[in-house]
Design an enzyme around this catalytic site. Structure first.
Site, short mmCIF file in Angstrom:
data_model
loop_
_atom_site.label_atom_id
_atom_site.label_comp_id
_atom_site.label_asym_id
_atom_site.label_seq_id
_atom_site.Cartn_x
_atom_site.Cartn_y
_atom_site.Cartn_z
N HIS A 307 143.06 78.17 54.50
CA HIS A 307 142.70 78.10 53.09
C HIS A 307 143.88 78.54 52.25
O HIS A 307 144.61 79.47 52.62
CB HIS A 307 141.49 78.99 52.79
CG HIS A 307 140.81 78.69 51.50
ND1 HIS A 307 141.27 79.17 50.30
CD2 HIS A 307 139.71 77.94 51.20
CE1 HIS A 307 140.48 78.74 49.32
NE2 HIS A 307 139.54 78.01 49.84
N ASP A 364 134.77 74.38 53.84
CA ASP A 364 134.72 72.93 53.66
C ASP A 364 134.46 72.20 54.97
O ASP A 364 133.79 71.17 54.99
CB ASP A 364 136.04 72.44 53.05
CG ASP A 364 136.30 73.04 51.69
OD1 ASP A 364 135.40 72.94 50.84
OD2 ASP A 364 137.37 73.61 51.48
#
Length: 424
Positions: A307, A364
Site C-alpha cells: 500500500h 483492495d
C-alpha cells in the site's frame, strides 16, 4: 486548535531570517507554519502536497509506518467487527459512538431519506445503457441539488446536517439504480424494514418477479464491513477535492460529485477493479507461479498487495480477509478465478521475497474477491467505494464549514514564457 510547541523553524532567505511557528497535533508529526514565507515574496514547492498539511482535522488519523487507522480515535478493526456502518457514520459525523437511543434515532433518520424524488429516476434515461456507472453517479449526485434546494444554505447548521443524512441515505439507492439501468432491469425501491447494507443488496439483486428475494445475512454483514473499512481515509485525493470544492461555497451535492469524479481515477478508487483485471490476465492457477516470478523480475505489477500509505501492513486487510473467508465458505463457490486469487495470497504470505518487502494483501485485494463472489460486476466496484466514502467526504465538508476556513488557492512554480508582445 493545534497547540504551539514553543519551537520555531528558522528559514534563511536573502540574508534574512524568518521564524516559522511549529505546531503539534494529538498524534502524528509536528507541522511547520509556512504562511509567512509568502510575505518574503516566496512560495513553497511541494508537488502532490506530500509534505503539506492543508487543513486541521479531528476525524481520521493514519500512521502508515505502524499500520494504524483511527476514526475519532477508534481503531478501524474494532469498528469493523464491533460496530456497524451506520454507527461508524454517526461517529465520523458527531465525534462519538452513539448510545442505543442515539443509534435508533440516527438509523430512523437515514431510513426515512432513502427514497429519491421520483423525477430523479428520469435522469437515468439520458444516459446510454452502456454508460459506466461512475459516469451516472457523477451526474445524478450533482443533480440532487436541483431537487433538495430547500436545505442548501451552507451557513445553516440544520441545513448542513439534513443534507449529510440525505446523502448517506440516498447514495445507495442511486448506486443500485446505476447498476439496474446498465443491465436493463427495472429499479427496485428501497425498503425501510431492511438494514443499510441489506437494503443496498436488495435493490441491487431483487427483481419484481422475485417477490420473496432475501439477502443472505453473511453477504449483508460482508457488505457492511466493506462500507465501514472504506468510510474515510484522511486527506486523500477525493477528500481533498471535496474540501477544495467546498471552500468555494459550492453546494454539498456538487462537492460530493467532485469527490466521486476524483475517486473515479484508477490511481485512487480503481485498485480493487485492477485486482480482477490482473486475475483475468493471469488466467489460471497453473500460471500463478510464473506470474509471481515476473513480479520479482519487475516485468509485471502485482495489484492488491502492499500500500502506498501503509509501509508495514494495511490494518483493514485482516478484517477483510476474515470476511472474505466467511463469504467464500457461505457461498461454496468453485470459481477458478477465486482459486487463483487464493494461490496468489498463499505465495505472497510465504515467499521470502514478498514477506521481506512487506507486500502483503491489502484491503483492495480482498474486497475485489468478495464483491466478485457476491455477484457485483467490476464496473460497480468504484461505485461501492464512493457509496462507502460519502460519509467521510461529508464529514470533512461539515468539519470545514463548522469553523473559519479559506478558499483553496494552491500556487505554482511557473516555467512558461516570459511576457512577450504579439507581432504581426
Amino acid at each position: 486548535m493545534s497547540a504551539a510547541t514553543g519551537k520555531k523553524a528558522v528559514l534563511q532567505l536573502d540574508g534574512k531570517e524568518i521564524e516559522l511557528p511549529i505546531y503539534s497535533g494529538t498524534l502524528g508529526p509536528d507541522v511547520i507554519d509556512v504562511k509567512d514565507v509568502l510575505a518574503s515574496g516566496h512560495f513553497t514547492f511541494d508537488p502532490g502536497f506530500m509534505a503539506t498539511a492543508a487543513c486541521e482535522s479531528k476525524i481520521t488519523f493514519i500512521d502508515g509506518d505502524k499500520g494504524v487507522l483511527l476514526h475519532r480515535g477508534y481503531p478501524i478493526d474494532q469498528l469493523a467487527t464491533q460496530a456497524d456502518y451506520l454507527e461508524t457514520c454517526y461517529l465520523l459525523l458527531n465525534g462519538e459512538l452513539p448510545n442505543a437511543e442515539q443509534k435508533a434515532e440516527f438509523d430512523a433518520k437515514v431510513r426515512n431519506h432513502t427514497m429519491v424524488h421520483d423525477q430523479v429516476s428520469r435522469f437515468f434515461n439520458g444516459f446510454r445503457r452502456d454508460a459506466h456507472p461512475m459516469a451516472i453517479m457523477v451526474g445524478v449526485v450533482g443533480a440532487l441539488s436541483a431537487f433538495y434546494h430547500n436545505a442548501l444554505d451552507i451557513e445553516d447548521v440544520n441545513h448542513r446536517e439534513i443534507t449529510a443524512i440525505r446523502l448517506i441515505a440516498k447514495i445507495p439507492t442511486l448506486a443500485a439504480w446505476s447498476y439496474k439501468y446498465t443491465v436493463g432491469q427495472p429499479f427496485i425501491y428501497p425498503r425501510n424494514d431492511l438494514g443499510y447494507a441489506e437494503n443496498f443488496l436488495h435493490m441491487m439483486f431483487a427483481t419484481p418477479a422475485d417477490r420473496d428475494y432475501k439477502v443472505n445475512p453473511v453477504l449483508a454483514r460482508a457488505m457492511d464491513r466493506i462500507f465501514t473499512l472504506h468510510a474515510d481515509h484522511e486527506q486523500n485525493a477525493s477528500t481533498s477535492t471535496v474540501r477544495l470544492a467546498g471552500s468555494t461555497g459550492a453546494n454539498p451535492y456538487a462537492c460530493i460529485s467532485a469527490g466521486i469524479s476524483a475517486l473515479w481515477g484508477p490511481a485512487h478508487g480503481g485498485a480493487n477493479e485492477a485486482v480482477l483485471k490482473m486475475l483475468d490476465e493471469i488466467g489460471s492457477v497453473e500460471n500463478v507461479a510464473e506470474f509471481m516470478e515476473k513480479v520479482k523480475r519487475k516485468e509485471v505489477k502485482l495489484m492488491g498487495f502492499g500500500h502506498r500509505v501503509y509501509k508495514n501492513f494495511d490494518p483493514r486487510a485482516k478484517v477483510m480477509k476474515q470476511t472474505c473467508d466467511e463469504v467464500l465458505e457461505a457461498l461454496g463457490i468453485n470459481d477458478p478465478q477465486l482459486q487463483l486469487a487464493m494461490e496468489l495470497e498463499r505465495i505472497a504470505l510465504s515467499d521470502p521475497y514478498f514477506v521481506e518487502r512487506k507486500l502483503y494483501p491489502n484491503v483492495d485485494f480482498y474486497s475485489g474477491i468478495i464483491l466478485k463472489a457476491i455477484g457485483i460486476p467490476t464496473e460497480m466496484f468504484t461505485v461501492i467505494f464512493a457509496l462507502a466514502r460519502t460519509v467521510g467526504w461529508i464529514s470533512h465538508w461539515l468539519e470545514m464549514h463548522s469553523g473559519p476556513y479559506k478558499i483553496g488557492r494552491p500556487r505554482q512554480l511557473y516555467t512558461g514564457s516570459t511576457q512577450r508582445d504579439i507581432k504581426r
